[in-house]
Write a protein that holds these residues in place. Structure first.
Motif, PDB file in Angstrom:
ATOM      1  N   ILE A 115     -13.742  19.455  28.641  1.00  0.00           N
ATOM      2  CA  ILE A 115     -15.316  18.604  28.518  1.00  0.00           C
ATOM      3  C   ILE A 115     -14.837  17.475  27.520  1.00  0.00           C
ATOM      4  O   ILE A 115     -14.166  17.511  26.535  1.00  0.00           O
ATOM      5  CB  ILE A 115     -16.284  19.479  27.518  1.00  0.00           C
ATOM      6  CG1 ILE A 115     -16.498  20.762  28.554  1.00  0.00           C
ATOM      7  CG2 ILE A 115     -17.484  18.617  27.240  1.00  0.00           C
ATOM      8  CD1 ILE A 115     -17.645  21.496  27.782  1.00  0.00           C
ATOM      9  N   GLU A 116     -15.378  16.218  27.997  1.00  0.00           N
ATOM     10  CA  GLU A 116     -14.953  15.069  27.300  1.00  0.00           C
ATOM     11  C   GLU A 116     -16.436  14.450  26.957  1.00  0.00           C
ATOM     12  O   GLU A 116     -17.129  14.086  27.976  1.00  0.00           O
ATOM     13  CB  GLU A 116     -14.283  14.055  28.230  1.00  0.00           C
ATOM     14  CG  GLU A 116     -12.691  14.162  28.285  1.00  0.00           C
ATOM     15  CD  GLU A 116     -11.932  14.257  27.087  1.00  0.00           C
ATOM     16  OE1 GLU A 116     -12.459  13.419  26.270  1.00  0.00           O
ATOM     17  OE2 GLU A 116     -11.015  14.813  26.715  1.00  0.00           O
ATOM     18  N   GLU A 117     -16.688  14.238  25.769  1.00  0.00           N
ATOM     19  CA  GLU A 117     -17.990  13.965  25.451  1.00  0.00           C
ATOM     20  C   GLU A 117     -17.997  12.258  24.932  1.00  0.00           C
ATOM     21  O   GLU A 117     -17.294  11.994  24.224  1.00  0.00           O
ATOM     22  CB  GLU A 117     -18.235  14.490  23.977  1.00  0.00           C
ATOM     23  CG  GLU A 117     -19.886  14.139  23.393  1.00  0.00           C
ATOM     24  CD  GLU A 117     -20.480  15.136  22.376  1.00  0.00           C
ATOM     25  OE1 GLU A 117     -21.421  14.936  21.893  1.00  0.00           O
ATOM     26  OE2 GLU A 117     -19.523  16.133  22.318  1.00  0.00           O
ATOM     27  N   VAL A 118     -19.006  11.630  25.431  1.00  0.00           N
ATOM     28  CA  VAL A 118     -19.255  10.288  25.074  1.00  0.00           C
ATOM     29  C   VAL A 118     -20.412  10.252  24.282  1.00  0.00           C
ATOM     30  O   VAL A 118     -21.324  10.885  24.379  1.00  0.00           O
ATOM     31  CB  VAL A 118     -19.591   9.433  26.504  1.00  0.00           C
ATOM     32  CG1 VAL A 118     -19.876   7.818  25.956  1.00  0.00           C
ATOM     33  CG2 VAL A 118     -18.237   9.372  27.340  1.00  0.00           C
ATOM     34  N   ASP A 119     -20.038   9.806  22.965  1.00  0.00           N
ATOM     35  CA  ASP A 119     -21.076   9.846  22.085  1.00  0.00           C
ATOM     36  C   ASP A 119     -21.984   8.650  22.215  1.00  0.00           C
ATOM     37  O   ASP A 119     -22.271   7.538  21.482  1.00  0.00           O
ATOM     38  CB  ASP A 119     -20.534   9.725  20.579  1.00  0.00           C
ATOM     39  CG  ASP A 119     -21.447   9.864  19.461  1.00  0.00           C
ATOM     40  OD1 ASP A 119     -22.538  10.477  19.862  1.00  0.00           O
ATOM     41  OD2 ASP A 119     -21.299   9.278  18.137  1.00  0.00           O
ATOM     42  N   ALA A 120     -23.065   8.717  23.211  1.00  0.00           N
ATOM     43  CA  ALA A 120     -24.032   7.849  23.558  1.00  0.00           C
ATOM     44  C   ALA A 120     -25.209   8.587  24.236  1.00  0.00           C
ATOM     45  O   ALA A 120     -24.934   9.496  24.824  1.00  0.00           O
ATOM     46  CB  ALA A 120     -23.283   6.841  24.592  1.00  0.00           C
TER      47      ALA A 120
END
Length: 337
Positions: A210-215
């Motif tokens: 899981i790769e989270e984009v903080d947006a």
């Protein structure tokens, strides 16, 4: 019902004096004004004025707040809600909270004077605090998001199921290096989809990354997904992902843009699945496999529940949970060895 002439007759004064006492009180004595107001109240004239004022400001207006109208998902929700309300004689006023509770709060306070009949909202994470700070004496239906802190009617999608279905589809095609690119997990839908991925991981020996984009906004999600994909695809061929899932349309668009710029071929080099189906997913040069969300049904159900509440329907809050469906297209294929 009493009128100005009746009040004048009871007090033994001219109707014009009564009119001035009510409309231009500075033109009569305080004693005369006091007597006129007392008699007007006694005969029910003032209550009639209050009732007329209430009727004049009454509306068949429903508030609709969505996350971001630059996202086709929100647009579809609004259209489905609008069509359902219009068929019942109601109109919608639409606003966007952009996932920010401060904007959500401001909208509700600005709309306080509109005498809304009800509200349909994609709530922010802090909606429970927002709604307690405004005088919302009308029925509320949550759509696309739920709130465990509040007992409101809600129409949502089973995001965990949808995410796990997307992942299982890729596993069945033989993929083991799968990456799920998501937006900020503080957003209800993104977090629920991540929980679906984690549930799938718990049942398999090979975990999805899981790769989270903080947006939260469409533009920021697009840029963040673009940057994440560039980093992922810079890895050695034996380490980089063979399949990527975008947690919504904006993220998928960023993924595709990055892959195209680096001339990666879909699906030969990497398979792609989008959580959410848009027109461009169907017409993309390599049509994109998508989780098709029940968007129209969600909007219609939310509006229908609200209309029933406006009519006075009682009972426990309704909690409707709908499922998405995988639409397989050319962007996902068996692992190329």
């Amino acid at each position: 019902m009493a009128n100005i002439t009746d009040i004048a007759k009871e007090l033994g004064i001219a109707p014009s004096t009564v009119s001035r006492a009510l409309k231009k009180p500075d033109l009569v004595s305080l004693d005369t004004r006091h007597k006129v107001l007392q008699m007007a109240e006694k005969l029910g004239y003032l209550q009639k004025l209050r009732d007329d004022a209430t009727a004049a400001t009454a509306t068949n207006l429903i508030g609709v707040i969505v996350a971001d109208l630059t996202n086709s998902f929100s647009n579809q929700i609004v259209k489905a809600v609008h069509d359902t309300l219009e068929n019942s004689g109601y109109s919608a006023i639409v606003g966007c909270n952009y996932e920010q509770s401060s904007i959500e709060n401001r909208l509700l306070k600005q709309w306080a004077s509109l005498n809304l009949k009800g509200l349909i909202i994609m709530p922010t994470a802090k909606f429970s605090k927002t709604i307690n700070s405004v005088d919302a004496n009308y029925p509320i239906v949550l759509v696309d998001r739920n709130s465990e802190d509040l007992s409101f009617d809600s129409v949502i999608e089973d995001n965990r199921y949808g995410a796990s279905q997307a992942i299982e589809h890729l596993r069945e095609l033989g993929h083991e290096r799968i990456v799920f690119v998501t937006g900020a997990r503080r957003v209800y839908t993104f977090n629920e989809r991540c929980l679906g991925v984690e549930s799938s991981n718990s049942k398999n020996t090979v975990n999805v990354q899981i790769e989270e984009v903080d947006a939260e906004s469409y533009d920021e999600l697009f840029i963040g997904a673009f940057e994440k994909t560039n980093i992922l695809m810079m890895k050695n061929k034996t380490l980089r992902p063979t399949a990527i899932v975008g947690a919504n349309n904006a993220i998928t668009a960023g993924i595709l843009y990055a892959l195209n710029l680096k001339d990666f071929k879909i699906p030969n080099d990497v398979s792609v699945v989008s959580y959410g189906d848009s027109d461009w997913c169907r017409f993309y040069p390599t049509p994109i496999t998508s989780m098709c969300q029940p968007v129209d049904e969600m909007g219609r159900e939310a509006a229908s529940i609200l209309l029933e509440k406006i009519k006075g329907k009682k009972g426990d809050p309704e909690k409707i949970c709908l499922k998405s469906m995988l639409l397989r297209r050319a962007s996902s294929s068996e692992l190329q060895v």
